[in-house]
Design a protein around this motif. Structure first.
Motif, short mmCIF file in Angstrom:
data_model
loop_
_atom_site.label_atom_id
_atom_site.label_comp_id
_atom_site.label_asym_id
_atom_site.label_seq_id
_atom_site.Cartn_x
_atom_site.Cartn_y
_atom_site.Cartn_z
N THR A 150 0.81 -1.22 0.00
CA THR A 150 0.00 0.00 0.00
C THR A 150 0.85 1.27 0.00
OG1 THR A 150 -0.09 0.01 2.42
CG2 THR A 150 -1.88 -1.13 1.24
N GLY A 151 2.16 1.12 0.22
CA GLY A 151 3.04 2.28 0.29
C GLY A 151 3.29 2.75 1.71
N LEU A 152 2.64 2.13 2.70
CA LEU A 152 2.87 2.50 4.10
C LEU A 152 4.06 1.73 4.65
CD1 LEU A 152 -0.78 2.47 5.51
CD2 LEU A 152 0.62 4.46 4.95
N PHE A 153 4.89 2.43 5.41
CA PHE A 153 6.03 1.80 6.05
C PHE A 153 5.60 1.22 7.39
CE2 PHE A 153 8.03 4.67 3.13
CZ PHE A 153 9.14 3.97 2.70
N ASP A 154 6.21 0.10 7.77
CA ASP A 154 6.04 -0.36 9.14
C ASP A 154 6.87 0.57 10.02
OD1 ASP A 154 4.46 -2.43 8.29
OD2 ASP A 154 5.95 -4.00 8.64
N PRO A 155 6.32 1.04 11.12
CA PRO A 155 7.08 1.95 11.99
C PRO A 155 8.39 1.28 12.43
CG PRO A 155 4.80 1.80 12.68
CD PRO A 155 5.00 0.76 11.64
N GLN A 156 9.46 2.04 12.41
CA GLN A 156 10.77 1.48 12.75
C GLN A 156 11.60 2.54 13.44
OE1 GLN A 156 12.06 -1.77 12.22
NE2 GLN A 156 13.58 -0.93 13.59
N ILE A 157 12.39 2.10 14.40
CA ILE A 157 13.34 2.97 15.10
C ILE A 157 14.73 2.41 14.85
CG2 ILE A 157 14.12 3.82 17.34
CD1 ILE A 157 11.20 3.39 18.31
N LEU A 158 15.63 3.27 14.43
CA LEU A 158 17.02 2.88 14.21
C LEU A 158 17.93 3.82 14.97
CD1 LEU A 158 17.10 2.38 10.34
CD2 LEU A 158 16.72 0.65 12.06
N MET A 159 19.00 3.26 15.51
CA MET A 159 20.06 4.09 16.06
C MET A 159 21.14 4.17 14.99
SD MET A 159 22.10 3.83 19.60
CE MET A 159 22.95 5.23 20.21
N VAL A 160 21.41 5.38 14.53
CA VAL A 160 22.38 5.61 13.46
C VAL A 160 23.48 6.48 14.05
CG1 VAL A 160 22.72 6.53 11.15
CG2 VAL A 160 20.51 5.54 11.77
N GLY A 161 24.62 5.87 14.34
CA GLY A 161 25.69 6.60 15.01
C GLY A 161 25.22 7.02 16.39
N GLU A 162 25.19 8.31 16.64
CA GLU A 162 24.73 8.84 17.92
C GLU A 162 23.31 9.39 17.85
OE1 GLU A 162 26.58 8.72 20.80
OE2 GLU A 162 27.95 7.51 19.60
N LYS A 163 22.67 9.23 16.71
CA LYS A 163 21.31 9.79 16.51
C LYS A 163 20.29 8.67 16.42
CE LYS A 163 22.66 14.10 14.49
NZ LYS A 163 22.08 15.20 15.16
N TRP A 164 19.03 9.06 16.62
CA TRP A 164 17.91 8.14 16.54
C TRP A 164 17.07 8.50 15.33
CZ3 TRP A 164 17.48 4.04 19.76
CH2 TRP A 164 18.30 4.04 20.87
N LEU A 165 16.74 7.49 14.53
CA LEU A 165 15.94 7.69 13.33
C LEU A 165 14.59 7.01 13.53
CD1 LEU A 165 15.90 8.64 10.30
CD2 LEU A 165 16.56 6.30 9.75
N TYR A 166 13.54 7.77 13.31
CA TYR A 166 12.18 7.23 13.41
C TYR A 166 11.57 7.21 12.02
CZ TYR A 166 7.19 7.01 14.44
OH TYR A 166 5.86 6.66 14.46
N ILE A 167 11.18 6.02 11.58
CA ILE A 167 10.53 5.86 10.29
C ILE A 167 9.04 5.71 10.55
CG2 ILE A 167 10.32 4.42 8.23
CD1 ILE A 167 13.29 3.72 8.65
N HIS A 168 8.31 6.70 10.12
CA HIS A 168 6.87 6.79 10.32
C HIS A 168 6.17 6.11 9.14
CE1 HIS A 168 2.91 8.77 10.44
NE2 HIS A 168 3.14 8.91 11.73
N PRO A 169 4.98 5.55 9.33
CA PRO A 169 4.30 4.89 8.21
C PRO A 169 4.06 5.78 6.99
CG PRO A 169 3.25 4.30 10.26
CD PRO A 169 4.27 5.35 10.59
N THR A 170 3.78 7.07 7.19
CA THR A 170 3.44 7.93 6.05
C THR A 170 4.37 9.12 5.89
OG1 THR A 170 1.88 9.14 7.43
CG2 THR A 170 1.00 7.31 6.13
N ASP A 171 5.02 9.57 6.95
CA ASP A 171 5.89 10.75 6.88
C ASP A 171 7.32 10.35 6.52
OD1 ASP A 171 3.71 12.23 7.68
OD2 ASP A 171 4.31 12.28 9.79
N ALA A 172 8.12 11.34 6.16
CA ALA A 172 9.53 11.09 5.86
C ALA A 172 10.27 10.71 7.15
CB ALA A 172 10.16 12.35 5.27
#
Length: 175
Positions: A125-147
């Motif tokens: 459908t184009g929706l992402f499964d929500p995901q949290i990643l630690m990238v180096g010293e930062k935290w990345l949040y992947i939202h289902p619809t947002d960047a």
């Protein structure tokens, strides 16, 4: 009266010139064709999915390795292999709002066997499964619809998730 070129002859000449320019730019300006992969990072990883011809047609999964290599997979087959400038580690947000490192199972893709350091899924459908990643010293949040969005600390990320659509008492998303 002198003979003039026809419109078809002029178009053929323009087409040939375009082909010569394309060959020259690919040979003499290295990196022009690799720009999209070189500019790819985990913070812009949604573009990798959206640029795939299978986006919104099939479920896509990106398996990342600790070695900064990632495999985009559809239907159990590797669609694309990309090199990332950084690697990430997958985390989950527990109902009590603590972060927990995800231990992914060992997988085999073609001849490569590894334990992914992160997994990002995009539904058909184009929706992402929500995901949290630690990238180096930062935290990345992947939202289902947002960047995807980077955060300096996990408390800010969790506060953002609570304001958007995270339901900690349900440990899920209201979609």
């Amino acid at each position: 009266m002198p003979r003039a070129f026809t419109l078809v002859e002029l178009l053929v000449v323009l087409l040939l010139m375009g082909m010569i320019y394309a060959i020259a730019f690919n040979n003499f300006l290295p990196g022009v064709g690799e720009k999209s992969e070189r500019g790819l990072s985990l913070a812009t990883v949604d573009t990798l999915f959206k640029n795939s011809p299978l986006y919104r047609h099939e479920a896509l999964t990106l398996y990342g390795t600790a070695g900064k290599r990632a495999y985009l997979v559809a239907g159990g087959k590797v669609v694309q292999t990309v090199s990332l400038p950084e690697s990430g580690v997958g985390y989950r947000l527990n109902p009590d709002e603590t972060l927990q490192n995800i231990d992914y199972p060992h997988i085999k893709l073609g001849t490569d066997e590894f334990v992914p350091s992160f997994v990002i899924r995009c539904r058909a459908t184009g929706l992402f499964d929500p995901q949290i990643l630690m990238v180096g010293e930062k935290w990345l949040y992947i939202h289902p619809t947002d960047a995807p969005r980077l955060f300096d600390n996990p408390a800010d990320m969790v506060a953002h998730m609570r304001r958007s659509d995270y339901l900690p008492d349900k440990a899920g998303y209201a979609l």
